[in-house]
Motif scaffolding. Structure first.
Motif, PDB file in Angstrom:
ATOM      1  N   MET A   1       0.838  -1.196   0.000  1.00  0.00           N
ATOM      2  CA  MET A   1       0.000   0.000   0.000  1.00  0.00           C
ATOM      3  C   MET A   1       0.875   1.248   0.000  1.00  0.00           C
ATOM      4  N   THR A   2       0.255   2.324  -0.444  1.00  0.00           N
ATOM      5  CA  THR A   2       0.969   3.591  -0.529  1.00  0.00           C
ATOM      6  C   THR A   2       0.297   4.608   0.376  1.00  0.00           C
ATOM      7  N   VAL A   3       1.092   5.317   1.158  1.00  0.00           N
ATOM      8  CA  VAL A   3       0.573   6.403   1.975  1.00  0.00           C
ATOM      9  C   VAL A   3       1.084   7.709   1.390  1.00  0.00           C
ATOM     10  N   LEU A   4       0.156   8.570   0.975  1.00  0.00           N
ATOM     11  CA  LEU A   4       0.555   9.863   0.436  1.00  0.00           C
ATOM     12  C   LEU A   4       0.608  10.864   1.581  1.00  0.00           C
ATOM     13  N   GLY A   5       1.820  11.211   1.998  1.00  0.00           N
ATOM     14  CA  GLY A   5       1.968  12.168   3.097  1.00  0.00           C
ATOM     15  C   GLY A   5       2.843  11.617   4.200  1.00  0.00           C
ATOM     16  N   GLY A   6       3.854  12.386   4.581  1.00  0.00           N
ATOM     17  CA  GLY A   6       4.785  11.952   5.623  1.00  0.00           C
ATOM     18  C   GLY A   6       4.708  12.808   6.871  1.00  0.00           C
ATOM     19  N   GLY A   7       3.524  13.366   7.145  1.00  0.00           N
ATOM     20  CA  GLY A   7       3.304  14.078   8.405  1.00  0.00           C
ATOM     21  C   GLY A   7       2.888  13.093   9.484  1.00  0.00           C
TER      22      GLY A   7
ATOM     23  N   THR B   1       4.688   1.932   1.468  1.00  0.00           N
ATOM     24  CA  THR B   1       5.574   2.987   0.977  1.00  0.00           C
ATOM     25  C   THR B   1       4.943   4.331   1.311  1.00  0.00           C
ATOM     26  N   VAL B   2       5.738   5.220   1.890  1.00  0.00           N
ATOM     27  CA  VAL B   2       5.285   6.575   2.206  1.00  0.00           C
ATOM     28  C   VAL B   2       5.853   7.530   1.161  1.00  0.00           C
ATOM     29  N   VAL B   3       4.965   8.278   0.532  1.00  0.00           N
ATOM     30  CA  VAL B   3       5.396   9.329  -0.390  1.00  0.00           C
ATOM     31  C   VAL B   3       5.404  10.637   0.394  1.00  0.00           C
ATOM     32  N   ASP B   4       6.590  11.215   0.563  1.00  0.00           N
ATOM     33  CA  ASP B   4       6.735  12.390   1.438  1.00  0.00           C
ATOM     34  C   ASP B   4       7.473  13.485   0.676  1.00  0.00           C
ATOM     35  N   HIS B   5       6.773  14.576   0.414  1.00  0.00           N
ATOM     36  CA  HIS B   5       7.425  15.706  -0.249  1.00  0.00           C
ATOM     37  C   HIS B   5       8.085  16.658   0.752  1.00  0.00           C
TER      38      HIS B   5
END
Lengths: 335, 335
Positions: free
Chosen positions: A1-7, A25-29
């Protein structure tokens, strides 16, 4: 699974999911304007309570019950010194009276403190602070230490991190959790008219040799109608926060800094001797009813956003709810 | 030869010396508190003039005459819009009267401006600005663009840069120029009791869409006894500067920022809409008589420091004088 956001929401969801056996997987900008990075770190369901927001209070209290265990697993200390809500002018004092009456109705009595009693708790309060409440139950946490601890525990559970947004096809192939705070509005059409950015400016002050130390309590003040909070840290204070709705404008304005410094100085005059170590602006994820959106938006897409002023507080309950959605899904419920 | 210090004095000396045929190495520790990095960029011998500092005025005027050519060779534009000195209360206005009388005695008449005349020059001045002077002759420069241009031209003349202090033996083998601003005091015993750090806090503001633009003139104000200056930049304003003597304390204090913001807002209310993009503290190199030390300290050791508030202004005259000392030395005069 993908988590959009690394807060704090994305990392908490990622941790709970990875621990439960999901490949995450964490997508963190890593925006410098992320709400949980900029935040003051209050865990304050009680002081934030207000008539009409009973659902918010109930959810906050539910999450607060999870916090001691959550913090303990992460190895992050909680500040349990408590909260003083204080007022300067007559109108400010009336706001405190309203809060006290409401809390009493909700079965959470707060103690009224005279000018003298306030100073026995915190001798450094400014002379124009005239009345206050001792509000039991609220905590605070160093939000940046929390984020670091969450990233560490995620890595221990083999969560992968990337700053590259996944291609759409990948998104379709697995579960995606949208946990990107205010930016979530641009990540799914169903969030477009629900989530909005609410800008907040916040200052970080550091004590200096010879200066009076910061208060032990978190101080939440109304100063001539403006709310300001002072959250103690071992080395200083976090002072927040302004509130504007004007899109994704990440500037720290002169007017915002001026107001925060003036009001914080009224509450705690010793800050004039402190160092101003950071001025930042972050975005809270507002929602129409001040309640977060934690649900399926579409097959394979979960939202965990809209936490407004309470992202840190609501992280454990949000992660737990998302995990329940994922388990329901794994058992064939929702896709 | 070795130049200790990569600020405006060190770089100007390095450039002039390299152009004259010397092999030059600049030792630059690139402190974020360097005076010429933090500075506002005024070239202001006239507005800075004050009874008793006639030598400072004369040296400033001498250096000012070199500035147009200096800036032209570097390709750095000068802001020639001029300076308004303004006052808010009665005592502030008296300070302006003293300055005007002194400038008249020095043969540099400044024009008194009424409230109305001031606003015909700068309509954005705040309502409590009540009187002013138009002071001819002073300029300003973007100090960071200047530093970048100086480094570029130094490299074109094969100046070497290092962040490593040279071993003492190397120092003895050649000429060393001590041009390290306030830090010069620690680089030679003869400077120990002569040079002292004078801390200044300074803010950088950036205009934002919809806000009134910054003034065209440099504005030097006295607000309830406190001096504050606003130096326009194409994208905003530099606001300075506090003045403290407390050693090398590089903190930006809450009290300093508060005073600068409050006083600058009194002068130019539109700043409340600007972004606060930087708060910094730098060290001026103070000297007992406010005059720089530009001379041999010992065989092989030249000082070029103690420029106090006028390091940018005095850079060309300082570099020229150091070059004269070097030429005298090469002809066998001083070693």
């Amino acid at each position: 699974m993908t988590v959009l956001g690394g807060g704090v929401i994305g990392l908490s969801v990622a941790w709970f999911a990875a621990r439960a056996g999901f490949d995450v997987t964490v997508v963190d900008h890593a925006s410098p304007h992320g709400g949980s990075w900029v935040a003051g770190g209050m865990l304050a369901p009680i002081t934030e309570a207000w008539p009409g927001d009973e659902d918010v209070l109930a959810l906050g209290v539910e999450s607060m019950a999870l916090w001691p265990g959550f913090a303990n697993e992460l190895g992050v200390p909680l500040n349990e010194a408590g909260t003083l809500a204080v007022a300067t002018d007559t109108a400010d004092a009336e706001v405190l009276d309203q809060l006290r009456a409401y809390l009493a109705r909700m079965g959470r009595p707060a103690t009224r403190l005279t000018r003298r009693e306030l100073r026995s708790h915190e001798p450094g309060l400014g002379p124009s602070v005239r009345s206050g409440l001792s509000v039991p139950g609220d905590l605070s946490v160093d939000n940046r230490a929390l984020l670091a601890a969450l990233r560490r525990i995620c890595r221990e559970h083999n969560v992968q991190f990337t700053d590259q947004s996944p291609p759409e096809s990948t998104v379709d192939a697995t579960v995606t959790v949208i946990a990107a705070g205010a930016w979530s509005r641009d990540l799914h059409p169903a969030l477009r008219d629900v989530i909005r950015p609410i800008k907040g400016e916040i200052l970080r002050l550091t004590t200096r040799p010879g200066a009076l130390p910061p208060p032990e309590h978190t101080i939440r003040a109304h100063v001539s109608g403006r709310p300001v909070y002072l959250v103690p840290r071992p080395d200083g204070l976090v002072v927040g926060a302004t509130q504007y709705e004007a899109g994704f404008d990440g500037d720290v304005t002169v007017g915002g800094v001026r107001d925060l410094l003036r009001d914080a100085e009224t509450v705690w005059p010793a800050i004039v001797e402190y160092a101003l170590t950071e001025s930042a602006a972050g975005f809270r994820a507002g929602s129409p009813d001040n309640m977060p959106v934690i649900d399926w938006l579409a097959p394979g897409v979960i939202a965990a956003t809209g936490h407004h002023r309470s992202g840190l507080l609501l992280a454990p309950v949000t992660a737990r709810r998302v995990l329940t959605l994922l388990h329901d899904d794994r058992e064939g419920g929702n896709r």
